[in-house]
Design a protein around this motif. Sequence first.
Motif, mmCIF file in Angstrom:
data_model
loop_
_atom_site.group_PDB
_atom_site.id
_atom_site.type_symbol
_atom_site.label_atom_id
_atom_site.label_comp_id
_atom_site.label_asym_id
_atom_site.label_seq_id
_atom_site.Cartn_x
_atom_site.Cartn_y
_atom_site.Cartn_z
ATOM 1 N N LEU A 93 -25.788 51.547 -49.164
ATOM 2 C CA LEU A 93 -24.882 52.072 -50.191
ATOM 3 C C LEU A 93 -25.429 53.292 -50.918
ATOM 4 C CD1 LEU A 93 -23.733 48.675 -51.777
ATOM 5 C CD2 LEU A 93 -22.488 50.082 -50.125
ATOM 6 N N VAL A 94 -26.666 53.635 -50.648
ATOM 7 C CA VAL A 94 -27.293 54.777 -51.321
ATOM 8 C C VAL A 94 -27.899 55.698 -50.271
ATOM 9 C CG1 VAL A 94 -29.027 55.529 -52.996
ATOM 10 C CG2 VAL A 94 -27.809 53.366 -53.351
ATOM 11 N N ALA A 95 -27.608 56.995 -50.404
ATOM 12 C CA ALA A 95 -28.145 57.997 -49.484
ATOM 13 C C ALA A 95 -28.796 59.124 -50.273
ATOM 14 C CB ALA A 95 -27.045 58.551 -48.589
ATOM 15 N N ILE A 96 -29.815 59.732 -49.680
ATOM 16 C CA ILE A 96 -30.436 60.931 -50.237
ATOM 17 C C ILE A 96 -30.070 62.086 -49.318
ATOM 18 C CG2 ILE A 96 -32.568 62.033 -50.992
ATOM 19 C CD1 ILE A 96 -33.847 59.269 -51.128
ATOM 20 N N ILE A 97 -29.425 63.108 -49.879
ATOM 21 C CA ILE A 97 -28.916 64.210 -49.064
ATOM 22 C C ILE A 97 -29.400 65.533 -49.645
ATOM 23 C CG2 ILE A 97 -26.858 65.374 -48.220
ATOM 24 C CD1 ILE A 97 -25.405 62.712 -48.256
ATOM 25 N N SER A 98 -30.055 66.318 -48.814
ATOM 26 C CA SER A 98 -30.490 67.651 -49.206
ATOM 27 C C SER A 98 -29.828 68.671 -48.286
ATOM 28 C CB SER A 98 -32.015 67.771 -49.151
ATOM 29 O OG SER A 98 -32.503 67.429 -47.876
ATOM 30 N N ARG A 99 -29.880 69.907 -48.719
ATOM 31 C CA ARG A 99 -29.134 70.951 -48.009
ATOM 32 C C ARG A 99 -29.587 71.119 -46.563
ATOM 33 N NH1 ARG A 99 -28.709 77.243 -50.148
ATOM 34 N NH2 ARG A 99 -28.322 78.202 -48.122
ATOM 35 N N ASP A 100 -30.890 71.076 -46.326
ATOM 36 C CA ASP A 100 -31.404 71.458 -45.011
ATOM 37 C C ASP A 100 -32.018 70.318 -44.222
ATOM 38 O OD1 ASP A 100 -30.719 74.160 -45.498
ATOM 39 O OD2 ASP A 100 -32.518 74.389 -46.722
ATOM 40 N N GLU A 101 -31.773 69.071 -44.651
ATOM 41 C CA GLU A 101 -32.317 67.930 -43.932
ATOM 42 C C GLU A 101 -31.232 66.890 -43.692
ATOM 43 O OE1 GLU A 101 -35.642 66.382 -46.044
ATOM 44 O OE2 GLU A 101 -36.709 68.296 -46.118
ATOM 45 N N ALA A 102 -31.435 66.066 -42.687
ATOM 46 C CA ALA A 102 -30.469 65.003 -42.391
ATOM 47 C C ALA A 102 -30.466 63.962 -43.504
ATOM 48 C CB ALA A 102 -30.815 64.345 -41.059
ATOM 49 N N PRO A 103 -29.323 63.316 -43.765
ATOM 50 C CA PRO A 103 -29.254 62.283 -44.806
ATOM 51 C C PRO A 103 -30.232 61.150 -44.550
ATOM 52 C CG PRO A 103 -27.048 62.926 -44.107
ATOM 53 C CD PRO A 103 -28.010 63.563 -43.140
ATOM 54 N N VAL A 104 -30.795 60.619 -45.631
ATOM 55 C CA VAL A 104 -31.678 59.457 -45.566
ATOM 56 C C VAL A 104 -30.966 58.292 -46.233
ATOM 57 C CG1 VAL A 104 -33.875 58.479 -46.303
ATOM 58 C CG2 VAL A 104 -33.754 60.889 -45.612
ATOM 59 N N LEU A 105 -30.765 57.205 -45.510
ATOM 60 C CA LEU A 105 -30.100 56.022 -46.049
ATOM 61 C C LEU A 105 -31.139 55.015 -46.507
ATOM 62 C CD1 LEU A 105 -27.347 55.691 -43.312
ATOM 63 C CD2 LEU A 105 -26.970 56.320 -45.689
ATOM 64 N N LEU A 106 -30.954 54.475 -47.700
ATOM 65 C CA LEU A 106 -31.910 53.532 -48.267
ATOM 66 C C LEU A 106 -31.478 52.093 -48.004
ATOM 67 C CD1 LEU A 106 -32.696 55.202 -51.719
ATOM 68 C CD2 LEU A 106 -33.825 55.532 -49.507
ATOM 69 N N ASP A 107 -32.424 51.275 -47.631
ATOM 70 C CA ASP A 107 -32.149 49.860 -47.415
ATOM 71 C C ASP A 107 -32.242 49.103 -48.733
ATOM 72 O OD1 ASP A 107 -31.835 50.094 -44.635
ATOM 73 O OD2 ASP A 107 -34.011 49.993 -44.336
ATOM 74 N N LEU A 108 -31.310 48.209 -48.939
ATOM 75 C CA LEU A 108 -31.389 47.325 -50.090
ATOM 76 C C LEU A 108 -32.453 46.260 -49.845
ATOM 77 C CD1 LEU A 108 -27.604 46.663 -50.807
ATOM 78 C CD2 LEU A 108 -29.143 48.093 -52.150
ATOM 79 N N THR A 145 -40.152 58.796 -53.388
ATOM 80 C CA THR A 145 -40.331 58.054 -52.134
ATOM 81 C C THR A 145 -39.111 57.267 -51.682
ATOM 82 O OG1 THR A 145 -41.172 56.116 -53.315
ATOM 83 C CG2 THR A 145 -42.777 57.795 -52.655
ATOM 84 N N GLY A 146 -38.177 57.019 -52.589
ATOM 85 C CA GLY A 146 -37.040 56.167 -52.265
ATOM 86 C C GLY A 146 -37.344 54.693 -52.372
ATOM 87 N N ASP A 147 -38.507 54.338 -52.904
ATOM 88 C CA ASP A 147 -38.875 52.928 -53.046
ATOM 89 C C ASP A 147 -38.030 52.244 -54.115
ATOM 90 O OD1 ASP A 147 -40.843 53.240 -51.158
ATOM 91 O OD2 ASP A 147 -42.457 53.529 -52.624
ATOM 92 N N TYR A 148 -37.644 51.005 -53.835
ATOM 93 C CA TYR A 148 -36.908 50.169 -54.789
ATOM 94 C C TYR A 148 -37.863 49.688 -55.880
ATOM 95 C CZ TYR A 148 -34.745 45.826 -56.486
ATOM 96 O OH TYR A 148 -34.257 44.812 -57.268
ATOM 97 N N LEU A 149 -37.465 49.852 -57.146
ATOM 98 C CA LEU A 149 -38.322 49.492 -58.275
ATOM 99 C C LEU A 149 -37.912 48.203 -58.973
ATOM 100 C CD1 LEU A 149 -38.750 53.016 -59.938
ATOM 101 C CD2 LEU A 149 -40.360 51.821 -58.432
ATOM 102 N N GLY A 150 -36.677 47.787 -58.790
ATOM 103 C CA GLY A 150 -36.203 46.594 -59.487
ATOM 104 C C GLY A 150 -34.749 46.752 -59.889
ATOM 105 N N HIS A 151 -34.218 45.725 -60.544
ATOM 106 C CA HIS A 151 -32.828 45.792 -60.990
ATOM 107 C C HIS A 151 -32.652 44.992 -62.269
ATOM 108 C CE1 HIS A 151 -32.600 41.872 -58.892
ATOM 109 N NE2 HIS A 151 -31.594 41.608 -59.717
ATOM 110 N N GLN A 152 -31.519 45.248 -62.932
ATOM 111 C CA GLN A 152 -31.126 44.516 -64.121
ATOM 112 C C GLN A 152 -29.796 43.827 -63.841
ATOM 113 O OE1 GLN A 152 -32.667 44.355 -67.364
ATOM 114 N NE2 GLN A 152 -34.434 45.169 -66.258
ATOM 115 N N ASN A 153 -29.623 42.625 -64.359
ATOM 116 C CA ASN A 153 -28.348 41.924 -64.260
ATOM 117 C C ASN A 153 -27.532 42.212 -65.516
ATOM 118 O OD1 ASN A 153 -28.895 40.545 -61.759
ATOM 119 N ND2 ASN A 153 -30.272 39.211 -62.889
#
Length: 383
Positions: free
Chosen positions: A265-280, A321-329
Amino acid sequence: MPLMVTRPTEFTRRGFLSALGGLAALPAFAGSGLGASLLSSSDAPLFASAFKKSAGGYGIAVLDDLGQIQAEISLPGRGHGIAVSDTGDCLAAFARRPGTFAIVAWPFSRWPMQTVVAAPGRHFYGHGCFSKDGRILYAAENDFASARGVVGVYDVSGETIIRLGEFDSHGIGPHEALLSPDGNVLIVANGGIETHPDHGREKLNLETMSPSVVFLDVQTGDTLAEHRLDRSLYQLSLRHMALDGAGRAWVGGQFEGSKTDTPPLVAIISRDEAPVLLDLPEKLVGQLENYIGSVTATTDQSVVATSAPRGGKTLFWKAETGDYLGHQNISDGCGVAPIDKGSFLISDGNGGVSYLSDPGERAEILARPAGFAWDNHMTALRI
């Protein structure tokens, strides 16, 4: 559309949290109506969000970092996103799709607010952004006769707002638009969903969606880059964005396919590179209802927050880095705005405003103004 200002509070967030003593909520202070010039009487952080009142009516509220409402701007219908100029002295609030109004306000001056009406055959998508110098406003719009996304270009520097023209968004259903850090590139998330005001908010092309993120030259509208996800993700509508410190767009998706699927559900997109999709993380897979509602970053752009209001969770990521740090409910928590290098305010559809000092700590409810329901987005007006 009057601007109503309430008396500012005089204590700090740190002192307030200390005094909170574990209470779950504090009613919002209801001050008397005062002059608009009071918004400039201190340098306290301020935020803006669209709201709906239980008694009826829509508007934009200006809040401080304690969640206390300092001002209200009435709207003729439901609002959605709010753009703020880099100078912080001007804001634009857009109607939710398929609304045809936007308001432009200068909350720290006595300049009168102005209403922008969408051009014939166009409606707003709820988002926009300002040019680097604050003179031009870019608005995501729909040319609904031809199902073509456009970016309306408005001069807001004079006594009367003038629509200068439009750019093709090179996609269907443009939603959020951001300006690159250098001010030369407009980044647009095309959600890929065809709609028409004759059909309200009905989605007309779910089997042929084609979402994208495009990079446009702000002077000419020319396409500098265009990114689409793998065809298997054609129903992942790309909607909301925030920029990290490297100028990359963090994009939140809303999946229109089978509810049993669990796409990224989350992607990192830059102008000159292919999209990076993040795993939950495994424990959150299937818990977010396939819907990201808002995306924002801390003031130093080192941490990115992605809210999932339908799943009642707000997720945090390390931008570098795209690392998952945590979440809040947080039930129906959607609006997220940065306070400083590590803190956020989070608003929810139940009227709550919460403060989070660190992704690993528990969010504290600051206020829950009676009769208010916050819309999807909260924007930092002054930090």
